[in-house]
Scaffold this motif. Structure first.
Motif, PDB file in Angstrom:
ATOM      1  N   GLN A   1       0.830  -1.182  -0.014  1.00  0.00           N
ATOM      2  CA  GLN A   1       0.117   0.042  -0.005  1.00  0.00           C
ATOM      3  C   GLN A   1       0.668   1.100   0.067  1.00  0.00           C
ATOM      4  O   GLN A   1       0.342   2.359   0.211  1.00  0.00           O
ATOM      5  CB  GLN A   1      -0.949  -0.058   1.224  1.00  0.00           C
ATOM      6  N   ALA A   2       2.271   1.212  -0.164  1.00  0.00           N
ATOM      7  CA  ALA A   2       3.111   2.158  -0.060  1.00  0.00           C
ATOM      8  C   ALA A   2       4.329   1.656  -0.819  1.00  0.00           C
ATOM      9  O   ALA A   2       4.463   0.337  -0.798  1.00  0.00           O
ATOM     10  CB  ALA A   2       3.324   2.892   1.225  1.00  0.00           C
TER      11      ALA A   2
ATOM     12  N   HIS B   1       6.467  -1.250   2.108  1.00  0.00           N
ATOM     13  CA  HIS B   1       5.279  -2.068   2.868  1.00  0.00           C
ATOM     14  C   HIS B   1       5.811  -3.193   3.351  1.00  0.00           C
ATOM     15  O   HIS B   1       5.757  -4.152   2.708  1.00  0.00           O
ATOM     16  CB  HIS B   1       3.949  -2.136   2.280  1.00  0.00           C
TER      17      HIS B   1
ATOM     18  N   TYR C   1       7.746   7.048   8.620  1.00  0.00           N
ATOM     19  CA  TYR C   1       6.981   5.754   8.163  1.00  0.00           C
ATOM     20  C   TYR C   1       6.020   5.792   9.355  1.00  0.00           C
ATOM     21  O   TYR C   1       5.892   6.410  10.235  1.00  0.00           O
ATOM     22  CB  TYR C   1       8.008   4.686   8.354  1.00  0.00           C
TER      23      TYR C   1
ATOM     24  N   HIS D   1       2.262  -3.386  10.258  1.00  0.00           N
ATOM     25  CA  HIS D   1       2.484  -3.018   8.963  1.00  0.00           C
ATOM     26  C   HIS D   1       3.632  -1.764   9.149  1.00  0.00           C
ATOM     27  O   HIS D   1       3.234  -0.859   9.783  1.00  0.00           O
ATOM     28  CB  HIS D   1       1.265  -2.272   8.100  1.00  0.00           C
TER      29      HIS D   1
ATOM     30  N   LEU E   1       4.993   1.090   6.843  1.00  0.00           N
ATOM     31  CA  LEU E   1       4.484   1.934   5.782  1.00  0.00           C
ATOM     32  C   LEU E   1       5.353   3.116   5.495  1.00  0.00           C
ATOM     33  O   LEU E   1       5.603   3.912   6.471  1.00  0.00           O
ATOM     34  CB  LEU E   1       3.149   2.126   5.607  1.00  0.00           C
TER      35      LEU E   1
END
Length: 125
Positions: free
Chosen positions: A39-40, A43, A93, A113, A115
């Motif tokens: 999603q980034a 990740h 992050y 997570h 990210l």
């Protein structure tokens, strides 16, 4: 029993080496691997090797493991060059624990997570 591997858990199978993953770090208590649906730009999932259904259960039953997961999240961020330390070039992050289906948890093994690599506006979404 808390922390025991679950036969039907995808992440327990990754820990056991039964399911492949792109592992970026491993310690005695944690495994960090790249998310298969990022999603980034960065990740990475950091999981305890023991099975705990979600972050709340992990915190209640094994608080030291929560510290291990968060420490590894920071180490992963530094290695991925997204951590901002000592004026370094990192963008920063986010560490996210989804708990429950309504929050987006799809694998019921506690995981963080990590990210980063782009601007992460708040609120997320």
């Amino acid at each position: 029993m808390p922390g025991e591997p679950q036969a039907d858990c995808l992440f327990c199978k990754i820990v056991a080496g039964e399911v492949p993953a792109t592992v970026v770090r491993e310690t005695e208590t944690t495994v960090a691997f790249r998310d298969i649906n990022p999603q980034a730009p960065t990740h990475i999932l950091v999981i305890p090797k023991g099975h705990y259904a979600d972050a709340a259960t992990l915190a209640a039953e094994a608080p030291q493991l929560v510290a291990d997961v968060l420490r590894e999240a920071g180490t992963v961020a530094a290695e991925e060059k997204i951590a901002v330390r000592d004026g370094g070039p990192g963008t920063g992050y986010r560490v996210v624990f989804n708990t429950g289906t309504g929050a987006g948890q799809t694998v019921f093994h506690a995981h963080a997570h990590v990210l980063g690599g782009r601007g992460l506006n708040w609120p997320p979404g």
